[in-house]
Design an enzyme around this catalytic site. Sequence first.
Site, PDB file in Angstrom:
ATOM      1  CB  SER A   1      -0.861   0.474   1.334  1.00 25.94           C
ATOM      2  OG  SER A   1      -1.677   1.127   1.280  1.00 25.94           O
TER       3      SER A   1
ATOM      4  CE1 TYR B   1      -6.141   4.858  -1.232  1.00 22.70           C
ATOM      5  CE2 TYR B   1      -4.579   4.368   0.037  1.00 22.70           C
ATOM      6  CZ  TYR B   1      -5.446   3.795  -0.374  1.00 22.70           C
ATOM      7  OH  TYR B   1      -6.608   3.094   0.421  1.00 22.70           O
TER       8      TYR B   1
ATOM      9  CB  THR C   1      -6.988   2.338  -4.703  1.00 27.68           C
ATOM     10  OG1 THR C   1      -6.203   1.257  -4.070  1.00 27.68           O
ATOM     11  CG2 THR C   1      -7.882   2.233  -3.921  1.00 27.68           C
TER      12      THR C   1
ATOM     13  CE  LYS D   1      -8.208  -3.361  -3.446  1.00 26.88           C
ATOM     14  NZ  LYS D   1      -9.519  -2.052  -2.498  1.00 26.88           N
TER      15      LYS D   1
ATOM     16  CG  HIS E   1     -11.271   1.292   0.676  1.00 28.51           C
ATOM     17  ND1 HIS E   1     -10.780   1.932  -0.947  1.00 28.51           N
ATOM     18  CD2 HIS E   1     -10.511   0.579   1.944  1.00 28.51           C
ATOM     19  CE1 HIS E   1      -9.403   2.147  -0.009  1.00 28.51           C
ATOM     20  NE2 HIS E   1      -9.238   1.625   0.740  1.00 28.51           N
TER      21      HIS E   1
END
Length: 378
Positions: free
Chosen positions: A107, A130, A156, A252, A276
């Site tokens: 992440s 992100y 994402t 995603k 999520h």
Amino acid sequence: MTQILEIRDLKALAKRRVPKLFFDYADSGAWTEGTYRANEEDFAKIKLRQRVLVDMSNRSLETTMIGHKVSMPVALAPTGLTGMQHADGEMLAAQAAEAYGIPFTLSTMSICSIEDVASVTTKPFWFQLYVMREREFVLNLIDRAKAAKCSALVLTLDLQILGQRHKDLRNGLSAPPRMTPKHLWQMATRPRWCMKMLGTKRRTFRNIVGHAKSVTDLSSLGAWTNEQFDPQLSWKDVEWIKERWGGPLILKGILDPEDAKMAAKTGADAIVVSNHGGRQLDGAPSSISMLPRIVDAVGHHIEVHIDGGIRSGQDVLKAIALGAKGTFIGRPFLYGLGAMGKEGVTLALDIIRKEMDVTMALCGKRNIADVSRDILAE
């Protein structure tokens, strides 16, 4: 606990070993947590066909996800603050995934950095991105992932603004944790966790600190993260991200067939059907309930994966039967990590693999490639 037989056992052990604010972070959803619960409950509603007197020998769970060979159709999902479930958590989970022959996804909001994970692995891992307002930082993240030889970028789409999670607000969550009396007590009652955490220097968001322009210390980190998620992110941004990255791209956060059709037009390699983990739009449908509609809409154009609510190998098998080419697990490996470190992640994968293998056999199939909707009961 003398025997750990299911993911629920790892969850119970993690709850005893991880400070409450970090366990709750992994184990919570937005607002009423209705969607979080539905993710699990809707898997339980799907029933399987029992078949008998078929050859169950020489079974195989091997398949591919976006062209990468995997020992089973499972990847470790990108999860924030993984390194607060256990010291050096992302590094340990990545090593466990590599040994198991499945992808690990790091992440953006990890405790261990891209470079940290690359330093302890020998095969490429995936990186989740992100998109922040500070575009120079985003470009730098992509370049760092390329330099680390990450083999896929997971973009994402469903965190343009942050869903409210009551547990995190009540717990005063931060990384590293604030030294309030409440937090000190929570950590003091978890001595094993404390000893491990004292032995590492990785206790903050190392993908951000020292890389984002305005983040030079922990106080500036909090202010930066609160304002950086970009509410203006749109489909046109996928194009420049794809061009900058230049490799396999997974989108995603798709939960609607219309969005799935838009995603397929971008030229991405796969989409992940996801809400999520129930942590964004409370009241949204479960991931598994939307999977068949999305597969029917775009499955012949783009590879479809799923995350959210998977707690067993049976859940993985049900998702594959409904058309997913791969699944992502987040909480199951976090529970294993919090309970037992790297060994716990491996144990979580062992549990899921065994459940999937035995269930596939009892449904009359020997190869995961042959699993389809015909293993599901009406």
